[in-house]
Design a protein around this motif. Structure first.
Motif, short mmCIF file in Angstrom:
data_model
loop_
_atom_site.label_atom_id
_atom_site.label_comp_id
_atom_site.label_asym_id
_atom_site.label_seq_id
_atom_site.Cartn_x
_atom_site.Cartn_y
_atom_site.Cartn_z
N VAL A 204 -6.58 -44.39 25.00
CA VAL A 204 -7.45 -43.23 24.80
C VAL A 204 -7.26 -42.76 23.37
O VAL A 204 -6.19 -42.28 23.00
N GLY A 205 -8.30 -42.93 22.56
CA GLY A 205 -8.25 -42.57 21.15
C GLY A 205 -9.30 -41.54 20.80
O GLY A 205 -10.11 -41.13 21.63
N GLY A 206 -9.29 -41.16 19.54
CA GLY A 206 -10.25 -40.19 19.03
C GLY A 206 -9.58 -39.23 18.08
O GLY A 206 -8.34 -39.17 18.01
N LEU A 207 -10.36 -38.50 17.34
CA LEU A 207 -9.82 -37.54 16.39
C LEU A 207 -9.00 -36.47 17.09
O LEU A 207 -9.21 -36.20 18.29
N PRO A 208 -8.10 -35.82 16.37
CA PRO A 208 -7.36 -34.70 16.96
C PRO A 208 -8.32 -33.61 17.46
O PRO A 208 -9.40 -33.41 16.90
N ALA A 209 -7.90 -32.94 18.51
CA ALA A 209 -8.61 -31.78 19.09
C ALA A 209 -9.88 -32.17 19.85
O ALA A 209 -10.78 -31.35 20.00
N VAL B 36 -4.66 -41.42 18.11
CA VAL B 36 -5.91 -41.32 17.37
C VAL B 36 -6.59 -42.69 17.33
O VAL B 36 -7.79 -42.80 17.49
N ASN B 37 -5.81 -43.75 17.13
CA ASN B 37 -6.34 -45.11 17.13
C ASN B 37 -7.47 -45.24 16.10
O ASN B 37 -8.57 -45.68 16.43
N LEU C 267 -8.00 -54.30 29.89
CA LEU C 267 -8.00 -53.34 28.79
C LEU C 267 -9.22 -52.44 28.89
O LEU C 267 -10.35 -52.93 28.99
N PHE C 268 -8.97 -51.14 28.85
CA PHE C 268 -10.03 -50.14 28.76
C PHE C 268 -9.81 -49.38 27.46
O PHE C 268 -8.78 -48.72 27.29
N GLU C 269 -10.76 -49.50 26.54
CA GLU C 269 -10.68 -48.77 25.28
C GLU C 269 -11.61 -47.58 25.37
O GLU C 269 -12.82 -47.73 25.57
N VAL C 270 -11.04 -46.39 25.22
CA VAL C 270 -11.79 -45.15 25.40
C VAL C 270 -11.68 -44.33 24.11
O VAL C 270 -10.60 -44.18 23.56
N GLU C 271 -12.81 -43.82 23.67
CA GLU C 271 -12.83 -42.92 22.52
C GLU C 271 -13.37 -41.58 22.99
O GLU C 271 -14.48 -41.50 23.51
N LEU C 272 -12.57 -40.53 22.84
CA LEU C 272 -13.04 -39.18 23.11
C LEU C 272 -13.57 -38.60 21.81
O LEU C 272 -12.93 -38.71 20.76
N VAL C 273 -14.75 -38.03 21.88
CA VAL C 273 -15.37 -37.38 20.73
C VAL C 273 -15.79 -35.97 21.13
O VAL C 273 -15.96 -35.68 22.32
N CYS C 274 -15.95 -35.13 20.14
CA CYS C 274 -16.55 -33.81 20.36
C CYS C 274 -17.71 -33.74 19.38
O CYS C 274 -17.51 -33.54 18.18
N VAL D 205 -17.13 -44.35 25.49
CA VAL D 205 -17.16 -43.11 24.73
C VAL D 205 -17.38 -41.95 25.70
O VAL D 205 -18.30 -41.98 26.51
N VAL D 206 -16.50 -40.96 25.61
CA VAL D 206 -16.63 -39.74 26.41
C VAL D 206 -16.77 -38.58 25.43
O VAL D 206 -15.87 -38.32 24.64
N ASP D 207 -17.92 -37.91 25.49
CA ASP D 207 -18.16 -36.75 24.63
C ASP D 207 -17.70 -35.51 25.38
O ASP D 207 -18.19 -35.21 26.46
N THR D 208 -16.74 -34.80 24.80
CA THR D 208 -16.16 -33.64 25.46
C THR D 208 -16.87 -32.33 25.10
O THR D 208 -16.52 -31.28 25.65
N ALA D 209 -17.85 -32.38 24.22
CA ALA D 209 -18.55 -31.17 23.80
C ALA D 209 -19.27 -30.52 24.97
O ALA D 209 -19.93 -31.20 25.76
N GLY D 210 -19.09 -29.23 25.10
CA GLY D 210 -19.78 -28.47 26.14
C GLY D 210 -19.26 -28.72 27.54
O GLY D 210 -19.89 -28.30 28.51
#
Length: 188
Positions: free
Chosen positions: A17-22, A95-96, A116-123, A165-170
């Motif tokens: 599980v990667g993605g920018l901080p916060a 962060v990956n 392997l499951f590669e996941v990116e969380l974004v906002c 890709v999982v968008d966490t916005a809202g």
């Protein structure tokens, strides 16, 4: 007779599980890994432990340099490989940010024959992302959280392959966790 132990999956599973901080990585990955009875590796925890080690007389500058050049990731790759070799499910949260880190996780999965499951969380909402970055609290002793400017300026290479890709916005934390469960579709 099983004596309270859960059966092992037929194949080890590595979820990165990667993605920018916060963006919500730690909260979501920690919760879903616990619910799936998986091991949880967090790069921030490893790197902060390595940095604290310098207080014991280690060469502080050399150790911090090694951490900034990926020592924490190298430790996490080795730990994940050991756990996967035992047939366990592993969630690695980091962060990956670069192709080289993503490829290294993929190599660990290949060597251990893990799914392997590669996941990116974004906002996707910069206002919400900035609000999260400036209001979050530290949950690792002595960890200095990046500022919003640090996050904006961070080197983060675009992905060069398919990934989740999982968008966490809202979304609430609960909604993000439920979506992560749904997209992973890992046998429980």
């Amino acid at each position: 007779m099983m004596h309270g132990r859960k059966p092992h999956r037929s194949k080890p599973v590595l979820v990165v599980v990667g993605g920018l901080p916060a963006t919500g990585k730690s909260t979501a990955a920690r919760t879903v890994s616990r619910e799936l009875d998986a091991s949880y590796l967090r790069i921030d925890t490893i790197e902060q432990s390595l940095s604290r080690f310098s207080a014991y007389g280690a060469d502080t500058a050399a150790l911090r340099h090694a951490v900034s050049w990926g020592l924490g990731y190298e430790v996490a790759y080795a730990m994940a490989e050991d756990l996967l070799a035992q047939g366990l499910c592993v969630f690695a949260e980091c962060v990956n940010p670069m192709k080289v880190t993503r490829d290294a996780w993929a190599a660990v999965a290949k060597r251990t024959e893990a799914d392997l499951f590669e996941v990116e969380l974004v906002c996707s909402d910069p206002v919400e992302h900035r609000g999260r970055a400036t209001s979050r609290t530290v949950d690792i002793a002595d960890l200095e959280l990046p500022t919003w400017q640090d996050i904006v300026d961070r080197d983060y290479e675009p992905w060069d392959r398919d990934h989740i890709v999982v968008d966490t916005a809202g979304k609430s934390v609960e909604e993000t966790i439920a979506e992560l469960h749904d997209v992973l579709d890992i046998n429980r």
